[in-house]
Write a protein that holds these residues in place. Sequence first.
Motif, PDB file in Angstrom:
ATOM      1  N   LYS A  31       0.834  -1.208   0.000  1.00  0.00           N
ATOM      2  CA  LYS A  31       0.000   0.000   0.000  1.00  0.00           C
ATOM      3  C   LYS A  31       0.864   1.251   0.000  1.00  0.00           C
ATOM      4  CE  LYS A  31      -3.591  -0.132   2.706  1.00  0.00           C
ATOM      5  NZ  LYS A  31      -4.480  -0.041   3.891  1.00  0.00           N
ATOM      6  N   ALA A  32       1.922   1.255   0.809  1.00  0.00           N
ATOM      7  CA  ALA A  32       2.829   2.404   0.868  1.00  0.00           C
ATOM      8  C   ALA A  32       3.584   2.573  -0.451  1.00  0.00           C
ATOM      9  CB  ALA A  32       3.817   2.229   2.017  1.00  0.00           C
ATOM     10  N   GLU A  38       2.585   6.920  -6.758  1.00  0.00           N
ATOM     11  CA  GLU A  38       1.604   7.930  -7.160  1.00  0.00           C
ATOM     12  C   GLU A  38       2.125   9.326  -6.832  1.00  0.00           C
ATOM     13  OE1 GLU A  38      -2.868   9.348  -5.868  1.00  0.00           O
ATOM     14  OE2 GLU A  38      -2.289   7.261  -5.561  1.00  0.00           O
ATOM     15  N   TYR A  39       2.754   9.478  -5.678  1.00  0.00           N
ATOM     16  CA  TYR A  39       3.319  10.764  -5.281  1.00  0.00           C
ATOM     17  C   TYR A  39       4.441  11.180  -6.232  1.00  0.00           C
ATOM     18  CZ  TYR A  39       5.687  14.333  -2.542  1.00  0.00           C
ATOM     19  OH  TYR A  39       6.260  15.510  -2.127  1.00  0.00           O
ATOM     20  N   GLY A  40       5.275  10.232  -6.627  1.00  0.00           N
ATOM     21  CA  GLY A  40       6.379  10.538  -7.526  1.00  0.00           C
ATOM     22  C   GLY A  40       5.934  10.942  -8.912  1.00  0.00           C
ATOM     23  N   GLU A  41       4.725  10.548  -9.325  1.00  0.00           N
ATOM     24  CA  GLU A  41       4.232  10.866 -10.663  1.00  0.00           C
ATOM     25  C   GLU A  41       3.383  12.127 -10.711  1.00  0.00           C
ATOM     26  OE1 GLU A  41       2.178   7.313 -11.698  1.00  0.00           O
ATOM     27  OE2 GLU A  41       4.016   6.153 -11.988  1.00  0.00           O
ATOM     28  N   THR A  42       3.071  12.729  -9.565  1.00  0.00           N
ATOM     29  CA  THR A  42       2.243  13.937  -9.557  1.00  0.00           C
ATOM     30  C   THR A  42       3.049  15.125 -10.048  1.00  0.00           C
ATOM     31  OG1 THR A  42       2.797  14.344  -7.250  1.00  0.00           O
ATOM     32  CG2 THR A  42       0.741  13.179  -7.690  1.00  0.00           C
ATOM     33  N   LYS A  43       2.366  16.084 -10.610  1.00  0.00           N
ATOM     34  CA  LYS A  43       2.996  17.301 -11.108  1.00  0.00           C
ATOM     35  C   LYS A  43       2.982  18.330  -9.992  1.00  0.00           C
ATOM     36  CE  LYS A  43       3.270  15.737 -15.304  1.00  0.00           C
ATOM     37  NZ  LYS A  43       4.467  15.038 -15.606  1.00  0.00           N
ATOM     38  N   GLY A  44       4.024  19.132  -9.935  1.00  0.00           N
ATOM     39  CA  GLY A  44       4.096  20.178  -8.932  1.00  0.00           C
ATOM     40  C   GLY A  44       5.521  20.385  -8.461  1.00  0.00           C
ATOM     41  N   PRO A  45       5.684  21.267  -7.467  1.00  0.00           N
ATOM     42  CA  PRO A  45       7.041  21.596  -7.034  1.00  0.00           C
ATOM     43  C   PRO A  45       7.738  20.479  -6.272  1.00  0.00           C
ATOM     44  CG  PRO A  45       5.437  22.721  -5.680  1.00  0.00           C
ATOM     45  CD  PRO A  45       4.680  22.063  -6.791  1.00  0.00           C
ATOM     46  N   GLY A  46       7.024  19.520  -5.714  1.00  0.00           N
ATOM     47  CA  GLY A  46       7.648  18.465  -4.931  1.00  0.00           C
ATOM     48  C   GLY A  46       7.942  17.216  -5.719  1.00  0.00           C
ATOM     49  N   THR A  47       7.985  17.294  -7.033  1.00  0.00           N
ATOM     50  CA  THR A  47       8.146  16.081  -7.844  1.00  0.00           C
ATOM     51  C   THR A  47       9.565  15.553  -7.850  1.00  0.00           C
ATOM     52  OG1 THR A  47       8.455  17.427  -9.804  1.00  0.00           O
ATOM     53  CG2 THR A  47       6.227  16.627  -9.363  1.00  0.00           C
ATOM     54  N   ALA A  49      11.187  14.648  -5.304  1.00  0.00           N
ATOM     55  CA  ALA A  49      11.285  13.614  -4.270  1.00  0.00           C
ATOM     56  C   ALA A  49      10.630  12.337  -4.777  1.00  0.00           C
ATOM     57  CB  ALA A  49      10.593  14.080  -2.996  1.00  0.00           C
ATOM     58  N   LYS A  50      11.365  11.270  -4.699  1.00  0.00           N
ATOM     59  CA  LYS A  50      10.854   9.956  -5.097  1.00  0.00           C
ATOM     60  C   LYS A  50      10.995   9.022  -3.893  1.00  0.00           C
ATOM     61  CE  LYS A  50      10.854  10.817  -9.708  1.00  0.00           C
ATOM     62  NZ  LYS A  50       9.759  11.628 -10.052  1.00  0.00           N
ATOM     63  N   PRO A  51       9.993   8.963  -3.009  1.00  0.00           N
ATOM     64  CA  PRO A  51      10.120   8.138  -1.801  1.00  0.00           C
ATOM     65  C   PRO A  51      10.288   6.661  -2.103  1.00  0.00           C
ATOM     66  CG  PRO A  51       8.179   9.554  -1.681  1.00  0.00           C
ATOM     67  CD  PRO A  51       8.749   9.700  -3.043  1.00  0.00           C
ATOM     68  N   SER A  52       9.722   6.180  -3.201  1.00  0.00           N
ATOM     69  CA  SER A  52       9.838   4.751  -3.496  1.00  0.00           C
ATOM     70  C   SER A  52      11.257   4.362  -3.898  1.00  0.00           C
ATOM     71  CB  SER A  52       8.855   4.357  -4.605  1.00  0.00           C
ATOM     72  OG  SER A  52       9.122   5.101  -5.773  1.00  0.00           O
ATOM     73  N   GLY A  53      12.090   5.326  -4.289  1.00  0.00           N
ATOM     74  CA  GLY A  53      13.463   5.040  -4.655  1.00  0.00           C
ATOM     75  C   GLY A  53      14.440   5.260  -3.518  1.00  0.00           C
ATOM     76  N   HIS A  54      13.945   5.648  -2.350  1.00  0.00           N
ATOM     77  CA  HIS A  54      14.809   5.898  -1.204  1.00  0.00           C
ATOM     78  C   HIS A  54      15.422   4.587  -0.717  1.00  0.00           C
ATOM     79  CE1 HIS A  54      16.044   7.199   2.824  1.00  0.00           C
ATOM     80  NE2 HIS A  54      16.064   8.412   2.298  1.00  0.00           N
ATOM     81  N   LEU A  55      16.635   4.665  -0.234  1.00  0.00           N
ATOM     82  CA  LEU A  55      17.383   3.481   0.168  1.00  0.00           C
ATOM     83  C   LEU A  55      16.654   2.704   1.267  1.00  0.00           C
ATOM     84  CD1 LEU A  55      19.955   1.798  -0.085  1.00  0.00           C
ATOM     85  CD2 LEU A  55      20.980   3.267   1.649  1.00  0.00           C
ATOM     86  N   PHE A  56      16.103   3.392   2.258  1.00  0.00           N
ATOM     87  CA  PHE A  56      15.400   2.696   3.340  1.00  0.00           C
ATOM     88  C   PHE A  56      14.198   1.934   2.787  1.00  0.00           C
ATOM     89  CE2 PHE A  56      11.816   2.692   6.312  1.00  0.00           C
ATOM     90  CZ  PHE A  56      12.352   1.913   7.315  1.00  0.00           C
ATOM     91  N   PHE A  57      13.471   2.556   1.872  1.00  0.00           N
ATOM     92  CA  PHE A  57      12.276   1.931   1.310  1.00  0.00           C
ATOM     93  C   PHE A  57      12.648   0.695   0.492  1.00  0.00           C
ATOM     94  CE2 PHE A  57       8.421   1.740  -1.288  1.00  0.00           C
ATOM     95  CZ  PHE A  57       7.468   1.914  -0.304  1.00  0.00           C
TER      96      PHE A  57
END
Length: 159
Positions: A31-32, A38-47, A49-57
Amino acid sequence: AYCYHGQTLLASDKCGEAIRSLQESEKFFAKAEALCKEYGETKGPGTTAKPSGHLFFRKLGSLIKNSLEKCQRENGFIYFQKVPAEAPQLELKANYGLVEPIPFEFPALNAHWTPETVAAFDLTKRPKDDTAKPKPDEEVKPLKEPDIKPQKDSGCQIS
């Protein structure tokens, strides 16, 4: 939390509960992961950041998968415990490694602070100060800078 709780349960020979905890962890991780993509594909100033590519994740996904496979393998060979239908409850209150917080209490008021003293601090009754008028900005005159040309014989030597 379910992943690490599952590893703790496995270490204490509760393999069935560990499997269920890791299955719950896998469900929440999926789910996360969907939300992160979905967050990584949104348009805007915070794009950026790709949390799914973070080392911890990325490490957490493989840790969950490996721990679940290990628990299932060990349950099939060693423990033969039944996997419960409900996930084990997490202990949300830590009982080690943390200091108990001291509740904050306001100090007692000093006897000098009476209602009359507090009322005397009325800022609307302050005297008008005419000397605090802002001064007009003075015009800054430009300065002529001297022409500095590099000289070869300045007297400095590098040895």
